[in-house]
Write a protein that holds these residues in place. Sequence first.
Motif, PDB file in Angstrom:
ATOM      1  N   LEU A  77       0.835  -1.197   0.000  1.00  0.00           N
ATOM      2  CA  LEU A  77       0.000   0.000   0.000  1.00  0.00           C
ATOM      3  C   LEU A  77       0.872   1.250   0.000  1.00  0.00           C
ATOM      4  N   ILE A  78       0.529   2.172  -0.878  1.00  0.00           N
ATOM      5  CA  ILE A  78       1.244   3.443  -0.987  1.00  0.00           C
ATOM      6  C   ILE A  78       0.231   4.559  -0.773  1.00  0.00           C
ATOM      7  N   PHE A  79       0.524   5.451   0.175  1.00  0.00           N
ATOM      8  CA  PHE A  79      -0.410   6.525   0.522  1.00  0.00           C
ATOM      9  C   PHE A  79       0.120   7.854   0.012  1.00  0.00           C
ATOM     10  N   PHE A  80      -0.786   8.625  -0.561  1.00  0.00           N
ATOM     11  CA  PHE A  80      -0.451   9.977  -0.999  1.00  0.00           C
ATOM     12  C   PHE A  80      -1.521  10.930  -0.479  1.00  0.00           C
ATOM     13  N   TYR A  81      -1.086  11.949   0.234  1.00  0.00           N
ATOM     14  CA  TYR A  81      -2.019  12.993   0.666  1.00  0.00           C
ATOM     15  C   TYR A  81      -1.262  14.310   0.741  1.00  0.00           C
ATOM     16  N   GLU A  82      -1.900  15.347   0.320  1.00  0.00           N
ATOM     17  CA  GLU A  82      -1.315  16.693   0.339  1.00  0.00           C
ATOM     18  C   GLU A  82      -2.440  17.695   0.529  1.00  0.00           C
ATOM     19  N   TRP A  83      -2.423  18.404   1.664  1.00  0.00           N
ATOM     20  CA  TRP A  83      -3.518  19.290   2.023  1.00  0.00           C
ATOM     21  C   TRP A  83      -3.014  20.659   2.472  1.00  0.00           C
ATOM     22  N   GLU A  84      -3.775  21.664   2.094  1.00  0.00           N
ATOM     23  CA  GLU A  84      -3.617  23.011   2.648  1.00  0.00           C
ATOM     24  C   GLU A  84      -4.877  23.319   3.432  1.00  0.00           C
ATOM     25  N   LEU A  85      -4.708  23.598   4.725  1.00  0.00           N
ATOM     26  CA  LEU A  85      -5.857  23.802   5.611  1.00  0.00           C
ATOM     27  C   LEU A  85      -5.795  25.176   6.267  1.00  0.00           C
ATOM     28  N   VAL A  86      -6.957  25.794   6.420  1.00  0.00           N
ATOM     29  CA  VAL A  86      -7.103  27.008   7.217  1.00  0.00           C
ATOM     30  C   VAL A  86      -8.246  26.752   8.196  1.00  0.00           C
ATOM     31  N   LEU A  87      -7.940  26.834   9.482  1.00  0.00           N
ATOM     32  CA  LEU A  87      -8.918  26.565  10.531  1.00  0.00           C
ATOM     33  C   LEU A  87      -9.289  27.864  11.245  1.00  0.00           C
ATOM     34  N   LYS A  88     -10.564  28.064  11.489  1.00  0.00           N
ATOM     35  CA  LYS A  88     -11.016  29.214  12.277  1.00  0.00           C
ATOM     36  C   LYS A  88     -11.040  28.822  13.751  1.00  0.00           C
ATOM     37  N   TRP A  89     -10.495  29.703  14.607  1.00  0.00           N
ATOM     38  CA  TRP A  89     -10.521  29.429  16.032  1.00  0.00           C
ATOM     39  C   TRP A  89     -10.965  30.662  16.803  1.00  0.00           C
ATOM     40  N   SER A  90     -11.440  30.444  18.007  1.00  0.00           N
ATOM     41  CA  SER A  90     -11.836  31.532  18.896  1.00  0.00           C
ATOM     42  C   SER A  90     -11.437  31.166  20.314  1.00  0.00           C
ATOM     43  N   GLY A  91     -11.308  32.177  21.168  1.00  0.00           N
ATOM     44  CA  GLY A  91     -10.903  31.895  22.532  1.00  0.00           C
ATOM     45  C   GLY A  91     -11.214  33.045  23.473  1.00  0.00           C
ATOM     46  N   LYS A  92     -11.149  32.760  24.758  1.00  0.00           N
ATOM     47  CA  LYS A  92     -11.383  33.803  25.762  1.00  0.00           C
ATOM     48  C   LYS A  92     -10.645  33.464  27.046  1.00  0.00           C
ATOM     49  N   LEU A  93     -10.350  34.504  27.813  1.00  0.00           N
ATOM     50  CA  LEU A  93      -9.724  34.363  29.127  1.00  0.00           C
ATOM     51  C   LEU A  93     -10.842  34.291  30.154  1.00  0.00           C
ATOM     52  N   LEU A  94     -10.952  33.176  30.855  1.00  0.00           N
ATOM     53  CA  LEU A  94     -12.097  32.947  31.722  1.00  0.00           C
ATOM     54  C   LEU A  94     -12.093  33.822  32.970  1.00  0.00           C
ATOM     55  N   LYS A  95     -10.904  34.176  33.474  1.00  0.00           N
ATOM     56  CA  LYS A  95     -10.855  34.966  34.704  1.00  0.00           C
ATOM     57  C   LYS A  95     -10.943  36.458  34.435  1.00  0.00           C
ATOM     58  N   ASN A  96     -10.104  36.937  33.525  1.00  0.00           N
ATOM     59  CA  ASN A  96      -9.995  38.381  33.322  1.00  0.00           C
ATOM     60  C   ASN A  96     -11.153  38.961  32.521  1.00  0.00           C
ATOM     61  N   SER A  97     -11.651  38.203  31.561  1.00  0.00           N
ATOM     62  CA  SER A  97     -12.677  38.736  30.669  1.00  0.00           C
ATOM     63  C   SER A  97     -13.393  37.591  29.991  1.00  0.00           C
ATOM     64  N   SER A 111       1.401  16.643   4.356  1.00  0.00           N
ATOM     65  CA  SER A 111       1.658  15.625   3.342  1.00  0.00           C
ATOM     66  C   SER A 111       2.499  14.511   3.926  1.00  0.00           C
ATOM     67  N   GLU A 112       2.570  13.396   3.165  1.00  0.00           N
ATOM     68  CA  GLU A 112       3.349  12.248   3.621  1.00  0.00           C
ATOM     69  C   GLU A 112       4.839  12.528   3.591  1.00  0.00           C
ATOM     70  N   GLU A 113       5.245  13.646   2.984  1.00  0.00           N
ATOM     71  CA  GLU A 113       6.662  13.986   2.905  1.00  0.00           C
ATOM     72  C   GLU A 113       7.199  14.538   4.223  1.00  0.00           C
ATOM     73  N   ASN A 114       6.305  15.010   5.082  1.00  0.00           N
ATOM     74  CA  ASN A 114       6.724  15.638   6.334  1.00  0.00           C
ATOM     75  C   ASN A 114       6.305  14.800   7.541  1.00  0.00           C
ATOM     76  N   ASP A 115       7.186  14.696   8.519  1.00  0.00           N
ATOM     77  CA  ASP A 115       6.796  14.098   9.787  1.00  0.00           C
ATOM     78  C   ASP A 115       5.729  14.969  10.429  1.00  0.00           C
ATOM     79  N   LEU A 116       4.809  14.322  11.121  1.00  0.00           N
ATOM     80  CA  LEU A 116       3.696  15.058  11.719  1.00  0.00           C
ATOM     81  C   LEU A 116       4.186  16.139  12.670  1.00  0.00           C
TER      82      LEU A 116
END
Length: 354
Positions: A77-97, A111-116
Amino acid sequence: MAKWGEGDPRWIVEERPDATNVNNWHWTEKNATPWSKDRLHQLFQDFKIGHSDIECVVDSVDKCSGEATVNNRKGKLIFFYEWELVLKWSGKLLKNSMLSHKGKLTIPNLSEENDLADVEITVTIDESNDESETLKQFMYNVGRDRVRQQLGAYIRELKEEYSKNLILPKKGEDASAVNAVANAKDANNARNAAQKATSNSSLAAPKANNSSVGCKLDVRTLSLTEEFHCSANDLYNALTKPDMVTAFTRAPAKVDAVRGGEFILYGGNVLGKFEELVPEKKIQQSWRLKNWSSGHYSNVVIELEETSSSTMMSLKQTGIPASEYDAMKTNWYRYYWHSIKQTFGFGTSISDSL
């Protein structure tokens, strides 16, 4: 001509009752792109990352561009994957605000060319202030490794689950046993990569204590003003036009002055992106020095106000590593303001030159 029974076993159709891909010799391919897109969206839908008094969430996948395939050649088995991802994130400081701050995580090459553990993940915020910079550092120090763990889950499932039944059994062989053996090596590699990312996460994640919000990088904010004897339009052009930037930096410069456009100055030592542009009024940038920690950007806001005889420039830069703070003010003056004035004559008023 080979005698009966002495032919190349790759071509002996009796080895399989259906005479399909004898001995798995021929190349077969399975398109994993649609499944991968669905799975990546599932893995990063409302993915929570919490620590101490910080709560961050990867809300969704904003961009998922690429492809993935699983191939069988000679029973391997030979695996090939190559992805460009953009993830939206949000966050807040629970104590201060309880104010919520938003940003993005960019993964330019999964991609499979790079170690995770080596996959590049860039962290940005939509609006810079003290709270959002704290959250950004948390996502850089802790969030990136949690994201890598999710990416590891995708790779593991691609290799363990999606590739099932791609290798066909020979006569008398059990299909599940054949695929289990074929997948074992790749699955083990995927698990090792995920474990490596988890190990790095435990090393990178700061220890919880009462005075820490999980961020080891100490950052500072710089504010300064400078007067230029020119119009606001002239100064705006000097900071955004490639030929003018090249002139005052005295080196080839890449300047794409549109929202999201990149700039690279001083031989690659200064780089970033334009976040907001208001002609003659405002320039906002994600800005970094090449030698800063990978993925760390400061936020630079330059505002211009034209008076009757000059233009006042005010700069605010947040997220400067504390070790760089003292040199930053000097370098802005030396390599930007003084150089601009010297190159274009913006240091002398019109009346002074008459």
